[in-house]
Enzyme design. Sequence first.
Site, PDB file in Angstrom:
ATOM      1  N   LYS A   1       0.859  -1.178   0.000  1.00  0.00           N
ATOM      2  CA  LYS A   1       0.000   0.000   0.000  1.00  0.00           C
ATOM      3  C   LYS A   1       0.898   1.232   0.000  1.00  0.00           C
ATOM      4  CE  LYS A   1      -3.952  -2.125   0.366  1.00  0.00           C
ATOM      5  NZ  LYS A   1      -5.020  -2.008  -0.630  1.00  0.00           N
TER       6      LYS A   1
ATOM      7  N   GLU B   1     -11.658  -2.808  -8.846  1.00  0.00           N
ATOM      8  CA  GLU B   1     -12.411  -3.284  -7.681  1.00  0.00           C
ATOM      9  C   GLU B   1     -13.569  -2.353  -7.342  1.00  0.00           C
ATOM     10  OE1 GLU B   1      -8.743  -2.789  -5.115  1.00  0.00           O
ATOM     11  OE2 GLU B   1     -10.258  -2.345  -3.622  1.00  0.00           O
TER      12      GLU B   1
ATOM     13  N   HIS C   1      -9.581  -8.580  -7.628  1.00  0.00           N
ATOM     14  CA  HIS C   1      -9.490  -8.069  -6.269  1.00  0.00           C
ATOM     15  C   HIS C   1     -10.111  -9.094  -5.325  1.00  0.00           C
ATOM     16  CE1 HIS C   1     -11.620  -5.751  -2.953  1.00  0.00           C
ATOM     17  NE2 HIS C   1     -10.357  -5.522  -2.717  1.00  0.00           N
TER      18      HIS C   1
END
Length: 480
Positions: free
Chosen positions: A236, A316, A366
Amino acid sequence: MILRPVVTELEVHDIRFPTSERLDGSDAMNPDPDYSAAYVVLRTNAPVAGGPDTPDGPDSAVAEGHGFVFTIGRGNDVTAAAIRSLRPHVVGRPAPYTATQLAALHRDLTHDSQLRWLGPEKGVMHMAAGAVVNAAWDLAATYAAKPLWQFLADMSPEELVELVDFRYLTDALTRDEALAILRAAEPGRAERAARLRERGYPAYTTSPGWLGYTDEKMIKLAQEAVADGFGQIKLKIGADLDEDLRRMRLAREAVGPGVRIAVDANQRWDVPEALRWMRALAPYQPHWIEEPTSPDDVLGHAAIRAGQPVKVATGEHVANRVVFKQLLQAGAVDFVQIDAARVAGVNENLAILLLAAKHGLPVCPHAGGVGLCELVQHLSMFDFVAVSGSWDDRVIEYVDHLHEHFTDPAVVEAGRYRAPAAPGFSARMRPASIAAYRYPDGPEWRGRVPSTPHTTSATEHPATTERTAPTTARTTGGNP
Ligand SMILES: [Mg+2]
């Protein structure tokens, strides 16, 4: 004469896991997700045919279909209400078992002349339709005594195109083009299904990369992921460029040059910011940049893809097949990230798989959250066997999270998803988990105070929606 069984009830549960209490995964922008499911059960008066035995005991003598929308807490009740509003389309309807019947149900749910106003084909109402569609597929595959991926892969090309709503697609994909893609894959189906059962489907893991992990923890988890057989991890990013450069360098040193490192900004940036950030990170060879900006911004994604060297992934939060179509038409993405519970179920994801196949783009779903790994694995496996015919450059996201609540949990070994063998869509939560985590009156919620909105930080930091606390899930009290 045997009367055709009917759907006798549409039952909805608001299920929430208090994962916000002990997040050690980290996303400074989203401190409080309670992983949740607006969960639907279709009950019928049909006898069970080859249905799964649940660890909690045989839960019914009649066939059922299970499905859900994944949310992250507040709003799960809104989604549950949206699912309930679809009851008139379902209750009393003959149980849908064939492609023709499943196509009709999908169209009725997504084209309700009044509910459609709430989208059209996007947002809460569309996700609710997806949950019911997916529950119907779980019912049909269970009745056929096949795992969903195989149930789909055993359908003829003609049946499969019948499932797709081609409205708004024909400038990019016609029925005949879709038929040609499916027919081209037909001769290799049996060989690929055998290979899939033997080897499983490639996975990658997001577990090492949460934004708030210490360097030591990130490095340790990255090395463990490689030792566990994963060829790809994900970090991330997006809060601080200097921090991201440092973490990316450390991760690259930890895993070596041969392991792919994808990065995920969770919609954090405007286009110029995405370009600046990714040009700086490019020397560390990120495999893709995921959700660099708003999921609705087709041209923004195209500009990001054109303006920096890292490949672009998104999907997603893409609302429907029309936006996927535009992303592909605009040359805006390199990887198509379907989500099993965002669009209107199996039927619409089939349309997106066909669009991606026509453009020759890999689909890398996802997953994570609660139940998303369980569902989406079936779609990738079906794609491999009967649509794209390839798993090259394709990986399904995996997070080791909340699987224990499912009767047929996803299994990843040596970096690959094992092909499910049990009938159905792997969507079924254990009855004990449904009872324990029902919000707000289940025993796990009694005495708990739900997390409250963080209005200040929400203003400062654009919302993102994916985060996970791997150890939180395992340590949440009272898991059955
Ligand atoms: Mg993501």
